[in-house]
Design an enzyme around this catalytic site. Structure first.
Site, PDB file in Angstrom:
ATOM      1  N   GLU A   1       0.837  -1.161   0.073  1.00 44.36           N
ATOM      2  CA  GLU A   1       0.071   0.092   0.073  1.00 44.36           C
ATOM      3  C   GLU A   1       0.861   1.133   0.089  1.00 44.36           C
ATOM      4  O   GLU A   1       1.912   1.200   0.700  1.00 44.36           O
ATOM      5  CB  GLU A   1      -0.781  -0.062   1.201  1.00 44.36           C
ATOM      6  CG  GLU A   1      -1.847   1.111   1.486  1.00 44.36           C
ATOM      7  CD  GLU A   1      -2.517   1.344   2.642  1.00 44.36           C
ATOM      8  OE1 GLU A   1      -3.567   1.814   2.750  1.00 44.36           O
ATOM      9  OE2 GLU A   1      -1.903   0.695   3.655  1.00 44.36           O
TER      10      GLU A   1
ATOM     11  N   CYS B   1      -4.745  -3.224   3.959  1.00 48.63           N
ATOM     12  CA  CYS B   1      -4.240  -2.741   5.430  1.00 48.63           C
ATOM     13  C   CYS B   1      -5.228  -2.820   6.436  1.00 48.63           C
ATOM     14  O   CYS B   1      -5.675  -3.894   6.780  1.00 48.63           O
ATOM     15  CB  CYS B   1      -3.465  -1.414   5.284  1.00 48.63           C
ATOM     16  SG  CYS B   1      -2.780  -0.980   6.585  1.00 48.63           S
TER      17      CYS B   1
ATOM     18  N   LYS C   1     -10.225   0.699  -1.328  1.00 47.34           N
ATOM     19  CA  LYS C   1     -10.266   0.651   0.330  1.00 47.34           C
ATOM     20  C   LYS C   1     -11.551   1.010   1.078  1.00 47.34           C
ATOM     21  O   LYS C   1     -11.879   1.893   0.925  1.00 47.34           O
ATOM     22  CB  LYS C   1      -8.939   1.077   0.776  1.00 47.34           C
ATOM     23  CG  LYS C   1      -8.832   0.917   2.154  1.00 47.34           C
ATOM     24  CD  LYS C   1      -7.518   1.347   2.864  1.00 47.34           C
ATOM     25  CE  LYS C   1      -7.224   1.053   4.082  1.00 47.34           C
ATOM     26  NZ  LYS C   1      -5.733   1.994   4.462  1.00 47.34           N
TER      27      LYS C   1
END
Length: 527
Positions: free
Chosen positions: A91, A227, A194
């Site tokens: 990321e 993440c 995300k």
């Protein structure tokens, strides 16, 4: 130099009725030598924009990103030389972080939706303007004949075609933290936005959760998330419960001992969810970002830099089994042995001190013998602790009605370090909001009980132990972290129909930092 660690997981699993969680069986039907592939992840020391709050031109943004892409080119070639069929980058690895909504604009590209349009940026660069990064990643995949996943910022018109009811941000555009996946021919095959942002001022939360997968000829289906997503139900758990068993995880993970170090929690997710997790992290010592790995329910190939190690990138390559979709058993929970590990029926009684009646009694006032408890904060949460002061013992600690039990025996009776068993059940509300039930054995930072729960990275003391709790969730992630951030694999794991999860381990190789059963109560996150 800190070497790459490869560990084998040799353990017992129990097939549970309700879930694939903690439910796999290591058997020829799950993975075979003939059914494997070579995966690679790259931990990248990202070259940052020194002034991310100041807007830059597209030309200057490209010049910056090309420096990171030059490194990606080198690593893709290295991965291909080692036979990698799929390569994952972290990321924020191309553009960096700490941008504002306006200062990141020069870095944005509009990424077409592969579900609506078939496009190979390498062979058809003229189709979409301002897609230099997409073109370079596509050609990287094509040139090296591998599947490639990277993370980049995406600009989408508003409202989205796929969500006509969504409301637009005030500036009339969506900006997303985005994974892109390319086939070995360079075709753009997947795009994921995300869902769970972590203080990312430059990005929007997508108006609808995206559950994104892509297919490969060598390992079937892969799922994508990023993440902070790993701590939440959507989309990570949704992917798992769809039967996706290979997950790709670009991350810029800031380590948070004693419970959420990168290799610790990422391996725990792999083991608890019974999936392969390809985790590529950023390397940035100032932000405590380090630790990448290729984790399966059977093995872990990972790198976690240590103090004094040069701050540099690291390529990891490993052959891993293809995990077949699990059949959820429709019978009562069944015990299955793997590798000659002790049967589960004897796990809870092997010390002779924990009998079925007493093990079932988890009420707060039933601790026998009684041990004084105290409250200390661990990662901002008030854990109830009990000290482990005896050479061996059988202790229980409760936080409200949630209780944890530990049977332990120190391998050296004259160990000098202080340890405690902690329990917490409640809503974590600092830097995120998520409901937990956690049982954890921790080394305290000092010899005072107030130091229990603080950051510890090294330890010398070793114990044989059995740690268990009765959880109100099926989502429990087990881990054993030893000195200098080295993982050990539990000797056995057991999950019973009543929610009891038991982790047993003996003959530790390193000093114990944390042994943890990390339960996520997803359904209580918003209460």
């Amino acid at each position: 130099m800190h070497r790459v660690k490869e560990t084998g997981r040799k353990m017992l699993f129990v097939v549970a009725v309700v879930s694939v969680y903690l439910a796999s069986v290591i058997s020829p039907t799950d993975s075979t030598a003939e059914s494997s592939y070579v995966a690679a992840v790259y931990e990248h020391k990202v070259i940052l924009n020194p002034d991310p709050h100041t807007p830059v031109s597209r030309h200057d943004a490209l010049q910056h990103m090309q420096k990171n892409l030059d490194i990606y080119e080198e690593q893709a070639a290295r991965a291909a030389q080692q036979g990698a069929q799929i390569l994952v980058f972290p990321e924020n690895g191309i553009h960096g972080f700490n941008f504002t909504r306006s200062s990141i604009v020069g870095y944005l590209e509009t990424i077409p939706n592969p579900q609506e349009e078939s496009w190979n940026p390498c062979t058809e660069p003229e189709r979409h303007n301002n897609t230099e990064v997409l073109q370079r990643l596509s050609c990287m995949a094509h040139r090296n004949n591998l599947y490639l996943v990277a993370n980049m910022p995406d600009l989408q018109p508003c409202p989205l075609k796929t969500s006509p009811t969504s409301t637009c941000p005030p500036d009339g555009r969506w900006q997303f933290n985005t994974n892109v996946a390319f086939g070995s021919d360079g075709l753009l095959i997947a795009r994921y936005h995300k869902q769970n942002l972590f203080f990312e001022e430059s990005f929007d939360t997508p108006p609808e959760v995206e559950v994104i997968t892509f297919d490969t000829p060598f390992a079937g289906k892969f799922g994508l998330f990023i993440c902070f997503d790993i701590l939440f139900h959507d989309p990570a758990v949704e992917l798992v419960e769809m039967g996706v068993r290979q997950l790709i995880f670009p991350t810029a993970w800031m380590n948070a001992l004693p419970l959420l170090d990168s290799v610790q929690f990422h391996s725990a997710f792999s083991l608890g969810a019974n999936v392969t997790l390809l985790a590529a992290n950023i390397r940035n010592d100032q932000r405590i970002m380090k630790g990448s790995g290729i984790y399966t329910p059977f093995s872990a190939t990972y790198h976690h830099a240590w103090k004094g190690d040069p701050e540099e990138g690291r390529l990891l390559v490993a052959r891993v089994p293809v995990l077949e979709p699990l059949e959820v058993k429709q019978s009562a929970a069944k015990e299955v042995e793997a590798g000659g590990v002790e049967s589960a029926s004897s796990v809870a009684t092997d010390s002779g001190r924990c009998h079925q009646d007493s093990c079932d009694d988890h009420s707060p006032d039933s601790v026998h013998p009684s041990h004084p408890t105290f409250i200390s904060f661990m990662f901002h949460d008030p854990f109830t602790f009990v000290l482990l002061n005896e050479t061996q013992g059988d202790v229980k600690v409760c936080n409200g009605t949630f209780c944890c039990r530990l049977q332990y025996r120190w391998l050296l009776q004259d160990h000098k370090e202080l340890y405690a068993l902690g329990a917490f059940a409640g809503l974590h509300i600092v830097d995120g909001r998520y409901a937990l039930q956690v049982c954890a054995v921790v080394r305290c930072a000092g010899l005072d009980q107030n130091s229990c729960g603080q950051v510890v990275e090294e330890a010398e003391s070793k114990m044989d132990f059995l740690l268990e709790g009765i959880f109100d969730t099926k989502y429990v992630y087990p881990s054993i972290l030893t000195s200098r951030m080295v993982l050990e694999q539990p000797e056995s794991l057991k999950k019973a129909p009543d929610g009891r999860v038991t982790m047993k381990h003996s003959n530790m190789k390193g000093g114990l930092v944390t042994a943890c059963l990390y339960g996520r109560m997803y359904h209580l996150d918003n209460e």
